[in-house]
Design an enzyme around this catalytic site. Structure first.
Site, PDB file in Angstrom:
ATOM      1  N   LYS A   1     -64.275  39.897 -27.619  1.00 15.28           N
ATOM      2  CA  LYS A   1     -64.576  38.602 -28.222  1.00 15.28           C
ATOM      3  C   LYS A   1     -65.017  37.643 -27.128  1.00 15.28           C
ATOM      4  O   LYS A   1     -64.288  37.433 -26.151  1.00 15.28           O
ATOM      5  CB  LYS A   1     -63.302  38.068 -28.872  1.00 15.28           C
ATOM      6  CG  LYS A   1     -63.451  37.718 -30.332  1.00 15.28           C
ATOM      7  CD  LYS A   1     -62.108  37.340 -30.908  1.00 15.28           C
ATOM      8  CE  LYS A   1     -62.296  36.544 -32.158  1.00 15.28           C
ATOM      9  NZ  LYS A   1     -61.009  36.096 -32.697  1.00 15.28           N
TER      10      LYS A   1
HETATM   11  C1  E4P Z   1     -61.081  34.709 -35.891  1.00 12.93           C
HETATM   12  O1  E4P Z   1     -61.362  35.680 -35.241  1.00 12.93           O
HETATM   13  C2  E4P Z   1     -60.042  33.734 -35.526  1.00 12.93           C
HETATM   14  O2  E4P Z   1     -58.987  34.453 -34.932  1.00 12.93           O
HETATM   15  C3  E4P Z   1     -59.432  33.016 -36.691  1.00 12.93           C
HETATM   16  O3  E4P Z   1     -59.998  33.399 -37.914  1.00 12.93           O
HETATM   17  C4  E4P Z   1     -59.277  31.549 -36.509  1.00 12.93           C
HETATM   18  O4  E4P Z   1     -58.685  30.998 -37.642  1.00 12.93           O
HETATM   19  P1  E4P Z   1     -58.027  29.541 -37.674  1.00 12.93           P
HETATM   20  O5  E4P Z   1     -59.128  28.544 -37.765  1.00 12.93           O
HETATM   21  O6  E4P Z   1     -57.172  29.544 -38.898  1.00 12.93           O
HETATM   22  O7  E4P Z   1     -57.242  29.403 -36.407  1.00 12.93           O
END
Ligand code: E4P
Length: 217
Positions: free
Chosen positions: A83
């Site tokens: 990521k």
């Molecule tokens: C995606 O890969 C993120 O980990 C996640 O969906 C972020 O979500 P949030 O906005 O609820 O923290």
């Protein structure tokens, strides 16, 4: 449409894996911090449980350190999708890794043109954060719809739309209608997907009526 679990809680993954609906995992630094565990232990355990991709985020922001971290992560397990943030350095890393057939998840995407950049950089997944767009008064799902249109216009763009920052079942429905390839879903929301009061009420009535017959199958 695939479902990934958005969590760094290995116990939640163990609990939900038998549903058959866990096609992969996404983690992020916040989720790792919340787990209170060493990231490497979490990641190795996740890879041992799930068949599909496990997204793990680099920690640095500069290209040189990011690429080193990414390669270290990729060496742990071939299921790991690296990521990277949607920045010039992140997309440079994305391009380099994708050339080497390493999966990349470009995260923190908030505009359709950012998603176009990520796809052009060879991303396997691009993660538009719908819930965080809703939080600031936009319709986060418009992002998914616009990205779908762009990706359909250019068949050569191989990126998968990974709807992220999913907060409730309606987001899953809307993402599916908009053509997201994947939704990454918190465990609590995955459990909610099964729920409807009429399902519960119907089951109660059928159980009671069946018992009244005194029969067995
Ligand atoms: C995606 O890969 C993120 O980990 C996640 O969906 C972020 O979500 P949030 O906005 O609820 O923290």
């Amino acid at each position: 449409m695939e479902f990934f679990l958005d969590t760094a809680d290995v116990n939640e993954v163990k609990e939900l894996i038998d549903t058959g609906f866990v096609d992969g995992i996404t983690t992020n630094p916040t989720l790792i911090a919340r787990s209170g565990r060493q990231w490497k232990d979490v990641v190795k355990e996740m890879c041992a449980i799930v068949e599909g991709p496990v997204s793990v985020e680099v920690a640095s922001l500069d290209y040189e350190t990011m690429i080193q971290e990414a390669r270290r992560l990729a060496d742990i397990n071939e299921k790991i999708a690296i990521k990277v943030p949607l920045t010039p350095a992140g997309l440079r890393v994305c391009k380099e890794l994708s050339t080497d057939d390493i999966m990349v998840n470009v995260t923190l995407c908030f505009t359709p043109v950012q998603a176009l950049l990520a796809a052009k950089a060879g991303a396997t997944f691009v993660s538009p954060f719908v819930g965080r767009m809703d939080d600031i008064g936009h319709d986060g799902m418009d992002l998914i719809k616009d990205i779908r249109v762009i990706y359909e216009n250019y068949a050569g763009l191989g990126a998968n739309i990974l709807a992220a920052s999913i907060r409730h079942p309606l987001h899953v429905l809307q993402a599916a209608k908009a053509g997201a390839d994947v939704a990454t879903i918190p465990p609590s929301v995955l459990r909610q997907l099964y729920k409807h009061p009429l399902t519960d009420r119907g089951i109660d009535a059928f159980v009671k009526d069946w018992e009244s017959t005194g029969q067995k199958i």
